[in-house]
Scaffold this active site. Structure first.
Site, short mmCIF file in Angstrom:
data_model
loop_
_atom_site.label_atom_id
_atom_site.label_comp_id
_atom_site.label_asym_id
_atom_site.label_seq_id
_atom_site.Cartn_x
_atom_site.Cartn_y
_atom_site.Cartn_z
N LYS A 139 0.81 -1.21 0.00
CA LYS A 139 0.00 0.00 0.00
C LYS A 139 0.85 1.27 0.00
O LYS A 139 0.39 2.31 -0.43
CB LYS A 139 -0.99 -0.02 1.16
CG LYS A 139 -1.96 -1.19 1.00
CD LYS A 139 -3.25 -1.04 1.75
CE LYS A 139 -4.26 -2.08 1.34
NZ LYS A 139 -3.88 -3.46 1.77
C1 LIG Z 1 -4.60 -4.57 1.36
C2 LIG Z 1 -3.87 -5.85 1.25
C3 LIG Z 1 -4.32 -6.88 0.41
C4 LIG Z 1 -5.59 -6.77 -0.40
O1 LIG Z 1 -5.52 -5.78 -1.39
P1 LIG Z 1 -6.86 -5.22 -2.06
O2 LIG Z 1 -6.39 -4.12 -2.93
O3 LIG Z 1 -7.72 -4.75 -0.94
O4 LIG Z 1 -7.49 -6.35 -2.79
C5 LIG Z 1 -3.55 -8.01 0.31
N1 LIG Z 1 -2.43 -8.17 1.05
C6 LIG Z 1 -1.99 -7.22 1.86
C7 LIG Z 1 -0.75 -7.46 2.66
C8 LIG Z 1 -2.68 -6.02 1.99
O5 LIG Z 1 -2.24 -5.07 2.81
#
Ligand SMILES: *Cc1c(COP(=O)(O)O)cnc(C)c1O
Length: 486
Positions: A131
């Site tokens: 993220k």
């Molecule tokens: C947020 C997240 C996901 C899922 O991603 P999305 O975009 O919500 O589908 C998967 N793995 C990790 C470690 C995350 O932080």
């Protein structure tokens, strides 16, 4: 005169603006939607079209640095930030200092070369999860846009772990920005809690909600839907429904493609550990633009809303009680907040039909089932899916470690497990690494009998003083807190 008119008409036709998935077709510019969450009609913003990238352009992009590639892609979608400003923002964001390598999202092999499986490292930023890739850019864009307007912003968000820390690390100390971050009480790993709650910056507020992630998300939606409150307190969002976040994520699909291939005739597949469908939706956008993606492999954990949809055409939202707490907690969702974007495209961009499905059908009936005709369109979008359990995660983490000599986290393990079920000989399979194992030490310990390596500088963060407030599942309590601190 005639030529000039023609040009005006043409540019009018192709100018990229933003509209809502629920039929509100008011044309908005990038900066207008940058600081927004949901569209006023409750839909999500999408561009009026996806700019097509031809092979000549792909060839030109192949040699670019990550920041230059990001600039090229973002430029196609941003109509109202001067190019020189955008270039500066992007090149200050995607640096080796922040992301640990010049490649920014390097690939490493999983297994022997002939297996054709890669891990794309998206988690080398400040909070050790993918993220950061989008959020660091969002921090720069928000600061730029707020300064340009002379405004301030109160960011309200919900997190099951990674979004919150990425947002806080992107916004800490930023002028004119305060962050109010809701997280489910006691449901994050000790490391995740420490990462967020140890921040002492006065513009960062952690609200620990006595419920699950979806309760947090519902509170954010309720506050954002109170338009008077939203306007009065300049409420914005960095939730995964923010278009700029999704756009920033499109870039690494291109970057991964260029690293796994030698020429632009080749295809690749991506496997994406999925929860709210933001990450893999960026892959969908990249594919719609013309990036040669064969399959988009949606991997879920035991919370398999999305896997069920891609197998059956039925989207069945889960209740809180039916939302499992798993060892890949950032994928513990009961409804996928970005999913509406893809369904809008699947339905031929029919805003009324999308509104009917996601408005009444989801909120009243708990979901919907595609008609046969709608379902027949699905294969054209390249999606396949699968689910992974705790036992699968342990086995996959063990296999990656013992056979391939690489340590992967629990979410990435879900991606690898499902990727291997969908591999086609001759097509590279790129699994997105969505977090580093250091964030999920307990499960690594269970799988490997040893502690994950922790990147330098993060030792002992669990012992740091914590700064957070516990609140019930109650919209008004959260509003009062914001009123007092904003
Ligand atoms: C947020 C997240 C996901 C899922 O991603 P999305 O975009 O919500 O589908 C998967 N793995 C990790 C470690 C995350 O932080």
């Amino acid at each position: 005169m005639l030529a000039r008119e023609c040009r005006l008409i043409v540019s009018g036709d192709t100018a990229l603006k933003y509209l809502s998935t629920r039929g509100d077709s008011t044309a908005r510019s990038f900066s207008e939607i940058l600081l927004e969450g949901l569209a006023p009609d409750g839909g999500l913003y999408l561009p009026t079209h996806y700019p097509a990238v031809d092979t000549t352009t792909l060839a030109r992009w192949r040699g670019l640095s990550y920041a230059d590639l990001a600039f090229e892609i973002l430029s196609l979608y941003i109509d109202d930030i001067p190019p020189e400003d955008l270039k500066r923002l992007v090149s200050r964001t995607y640096t080796a200092e922040v992301f640990g390598s010049v490649a920014i999202t390097p690939l490493r092999r999983l297994g022997a070369a002939e297996e054709g499986v890669w891990i794309q490292e998206l988690s080398n930023g400040p909070t050790l999860a993918f993220k950061d890739m989008a959020m660091q850019l969002l921090g720069a864009l928000f600061e730029y846009e707020l300064a340009r307007r002379g405004q301030t912003l109160n960011i309200l968000g919900a997190t099951s772990g990674d979004t919150g820390s990425a947002a806080e690390y992107a916004m800490r100390g930023k002028q004119g920005v305060k962050v109010f971050m809701l997280s489910p009480f006691g449901r994050m790993s000790p490391f995740q809690q420490a990462q967020m709650f140890s921040l002492q910056d006065s513009n960062i507020h952690n609200l620990s909600v006595q419920g699950v992630f979806d309760d947090c998300q519902d509170i954010v939606k309720a506050v954002s839907n109170d338009l008077a409150f939203k306007r009065r307190y300049s409420i914005g969002t960095v939730n995964s429904i923010n278009w700029a976040r999704l756009l920033a994520q499109v870039v690494y699909y291109f970057a991964g493609y260029f690293q796994a291939t030698t020429h632009n005739g080749q295809k690749v597949s991506f496997a994406v550990p999925s929860g709210n469908f933001g990450n893999v939706c960026a892959g969908h956008v990249a594919r719609m633009m013309g990036l040669p993606i064969e399959q988009l492999v949606v991997a879920t954990n035991e919370n398999d809303v999305l896997d069920e949809f891609f197998r059956t055409g039925r989207y069945r939202v889960r209740a809180s009680a039916e939302t499992y707490e798993t060892s890949s907690p950032s994928m513990d969702i009961s409804k996928a907040s970005n999913f509406e974007r893809f369904v809008f495209d699947l339905l031929g961009r029919d805003g009324a039909r999308t509104a009917a499905l996601f408005g009444p059908a989801v909120s009243r009936d708990g979901g919907f089932t595609l008609t046969d005709a709608e379902r027949e369109r699905l294969p054209g979008f390249g999606f396949v899916s699968g689910r992974s359990t705790h036992a699968d995660r342990l086995a996959t983490i063990r296999d990656a470690w013992q056979r391939c000599g690489t340590m992967i986290d629990t979410h990435t393990a879900d991606g690898v497990k499902v990727a291997l079920e969908h591999r086609h000989p001759g097509t590279p399979m790129i699994v997105l690494e969505t977090a580093l194992p250091a964030k999920f030490a307990a499960t690594i310990q269970e799988a490997l009998g040893r502690e994950p390596v922790r990147p330098a500088g993060l030792d002992g963060i669990e012992a740091l003083p914590k700064r957070f407030t516990v609140v019930p599942v109650d919209v008004d309590t959260v509003k009062r807190f914001i009123e007092a601190e904003a």
